[in-house]
Design a protein around this motif. Sequence first.
Motif, PDB file in Angstrom:
ATOM      1  N   PHE A  32     -67.066 -55.539 -58.589  1.00 35.94           N
ATOM      2  CA  PHE A  32     -68.720 -55.393 -58.826  1.00 35.94           C
ATOM      3  C   PHE A  32     -69.252 -54.074 -58.480  1.00 35.94           C
ATOM      4  CE2 PHE A  32     -67.869 -59.511 -56.171  1.00 35.94           C
ATOM      5  CZ  PHE A  32     -68.071 -60.282 -57.262  1.00 35.94           C
ATOM      6  N   ASP A  70     -78.910 -56.389 -63.878  1.00 34.16           N
ATOM      7  CA  ASP A  70     -78.987 -57.737 -64.892  1.00 34.16           C
ATOM      8  C   ASP A  70     -78.229 -57.334 -66.177  1.00 34.16           C
ATOM      9  OD1 ASP A  70     -80.899 -59.339 -63.603  1.00 34.16           O
ATOM     10  OD2 ASP A  70     -82.412 -57.999 -63.749  1.00 34.16           O
ATOM     11  N   THR A  71     -77.424 -56.142 -66.076  1.00 39.60           N
ATOM     12  CA  THR A  71     -76.921 -56.056 -67.499  1.00 39.60           C
ATOM     13  C   THR A  71     -75.226 -55.755 -67.104  1.00 39.60           C
ATOM     14  OG1 THR A  71     -77.209 -53.454 -67.134  1.00 39.60           O
ATOM     15  CG2 THR A  71     -78.699 -54.740 -68.690  1.00 39.60           C
ATOM     16  N   PHE A  72     -75.005 -56.380 -65.930  1.00 41.44           N
ATOM     17  CA  PHE A  72     -73.526 -56.669 -65.616  1.00 41.44           C
ATOM     18  C   PHE A  72     -72.791 -57.549 -66.233  1.00 41.44           C
ATOM     19  CE2 PHE A  72     -69.999 -57.051 -62.297  1.00 41.44           C
ATOM     20  CZ  PHE A  72     -69.458 -55.750 -62.454  1.00 41.44           C
ATOM     21  N   LEU A  73     -71.583 -57.338 -66.618  1.00 36.71           N
ATOM     22  CA  LEU A  73     -70.825 -58.235 -67.333  1.00 36.71           C
ATOM     23  C   LEU A  73     -70.447 -59.735 -66.507  1.00 36.71           C
ATOM     24  CD1 LEU A  73     -67.039 -57.517 -67.545  1.00 36.71           C
ATOM     25  CD2 LEU A  73     -68.406 -56.697 -65.783  1.00 36.71           C
ATOM     26  N   ALA A  74     -70.303 -60.746 -67.141  1.00 37.81           N
ATOM     27  CA  ALA A  74     -70.014 -61.918 -66.504  1.00 37.81           C
ATOM     28  C   ALA A  74     -68.377 -62.113 -66.446  1.00 37.81           C
ATOM     29  CB  ALA A  74     -70.435 -63.120 -67.113  1.00 37.81           C
ATOM     30  N   THR A 116     -68.273 -52.493 -68.365  1.00 39.47           N
ATOM     31  CA  THR A 116     -68.934 -53.442 -67.366  1.00 39.47           C
ATOM     32  C   THR A 116     -70.347 -53.927 -67.991  1.00 39.47           C
ATOM     33  OG1 THR A 116     -69.892 -51.877 -65.875  1.00 39.47           O
ATOM     34  CG2 THR A 116     -67.747 -52.398 -65.368  1.00 39.47           C
ATOM     35  N   LEU A 135     -72.707 -56.533 -70.005  1.00 42.99           N
ATOM     36  CA  LEU A 135     -72.729 -57.811 -70.236  1.00 42.99           C
ATOM     37  C   LEU A 135     -72.585 -58.170 -71.649  1.00 42.99           C
ATOM     38  CD1 LEU A 135     -76.370 -59.439 -70.355  1.00 42.99           C
ATOM     39  CD2 LEU A 135     -75.919 -57.198 -70.818  1.00 42.99           C
TER      40      LEU A 135
END
Lengths: 324, 324
Positions: free
Chosen positions: A133, A139-143, B140, B142
């Motif tokens: 992480f 709010d733009t971090f990958l799932a 990374t 989203l």
Amino acid sequence: MRILVLGAAGMVGRRLIDRLLAEKTIAGETIGAIDAFDVVEPQIAAPEGVEIHSSAGDIADAATVKALVAKRPDMIFHLAAIVSGEAEADFDKGYRINQEGMSHLLEAIRAEGENYRPRLVFTSSIAVFGAPFEEKITDTFLAAPLTSYGTQKAICELLLNDYSRKGFVDGVGIRLPTIVVRPGKPNKAASSFFSGIIREPLAGEEAILPVADDVRHWVASPASAVGFLMHAATMDTDVLGARRCLTMPGLSVTIAEMIEALREVAGDAVANRIRREPDAVIEKIVAGWPRDFDAGRAESVGFSADKSFSDIIRAHIADEAARG
Amino acid sequence: MRILVLGAAGMVGRRLIDRLLAEKTIAGETIGAIDAFDVVEPQIAAPEGVEIHSSAGDIADAATVKALVAKRPDMIFHLAAIVSGEAEADFDKGYRINQEGMSHLLEAIRAEGENYRPRLVFTSSIAVFGAPFEEKITDTFLAAPLTSYGTQKAICELLLNDYSRKGFVDGVGIRLPTIVVRPGKPNKAASSFFSGIIREPLAGEEAILPVADDVRHWVASPASAVGFLMHAATMDTDVLGARRCLTMPGLSVTIAEMIEALREVAGDAVANRIRREPDAVIEKIVAGWPRDFDAGRAESVGFSADKSFSDIIRAHIADEAARG
């Protein structure tokens, strides 16, 4: 106003219905009927003026979902899910309930045609994120889920966004923090102990802590969860654009801080009822979970959470007292 | 070594099979058989020593996919898809082919049981990303697609990761840049003109440019696409951990730079065959597409792409000459 609640017998579903019945109106309109659905029939006392239709069934059955949507609810809360531990243990069941259930719901809504575009509030989870992480997940971090449960929730988010973009539904997805303190019994979620180490000691029982004291986690109270649902149901969705799913605000706390708050609120005797018994399986699952977030986007559109972990414990004590 | 290619009649599929037949071996083993599948039967000349089994069918039909997987291919390339424009126009068809097709494939592999864990190379797309973007999209960032096609690809990526994590398959997903210069006729992809403005002028025909000259895009040549597939099929997947899907390297070029390269390679007369005719629908779709990437993760595990757009044009001219 007709409201459908899928997962109405669960902890959050019951609290949501209590809140709806207490408020009697939502988004400026009188609540006329609530369809309460779950895998077991929800038990709800019908107050004067509101029709309650409780029913039980399987959301993995398309016809069942179609019949519920055929009543054309104005708002739908989709809280039904197999929890993380069970979805990991039973691969087929997890996909069937958590992913196909959502697909059936979206397809049933779309099949109603152009004149029907209900608000659909979907409870997603921070389990859509997986290690490694950012220090604070933005709010733009990958799932990048590390469980089948998280994968299923991430797929539902993508579907909710696409069906909303196409105008078939007016969706809002809310990624709930781990809800603490859950009342009642432990469940099959790997996160169950986060509630257990507060709930059991307060009830005079011993609680097992399967992870280290320095484990940090992202939590919110049951009351905050209901507040998120109510705001998601009534907010202006134009501000969300094509990204309909949001990480909800919460508290980032360590186990040590949780225990310290318990000690502060309830005393040493209570806090000392926590017994450390490391469990490698749970430690590994929890190590893959996110610890802290910058939930700026949700806050900017009006979502708000608990201010301290002591407040969360005090709210739990007050709830338990009210329940007798 | 038995290899299954889904989407074998498409441009990339045909080139991949040409390459496999030219190399005769992959990952140090002799290629004994290739099962070539598509919605229309692939036409492949069988060279000595390699069995070619061509067949046509619908990957949205679970039994069809099950029969292909029952031959237990050691490697599977899944390139079959409905393109972006068509998936946007036909919502049901897009989900059926692009999402359910992948689900059928993964389930068929899983159903073969514990002793079967083939390498599965899946072609995803940069369409999993949607505006607003980072200036250079990192590994990374989203997935927030703005098309149903992108949504379907993003769902397939999540499934590929989860089935790989559970040990059912050994998956690698590669997000292809827009492939330029595609030979042949324009297709229904909204990105079709990126090839058209090079291909048609070189063939002596006029080409329509529906977007502005300053539009920037992320491209790779057909040869690079095949190179990505070959590397994905043979690389060590342990280094990928749970994140099996990677943005492939490419070139970030503007339309103006593409035209300038065409002018440099083929002269003014050719470059002047491009006619500007703005199309608001295409402009809107393209405005939602990513323009530039930091593909550091893919590069760090050995993927590499074209060095200049002039090279891409020269390779296309050589290919066309070879085809006569």
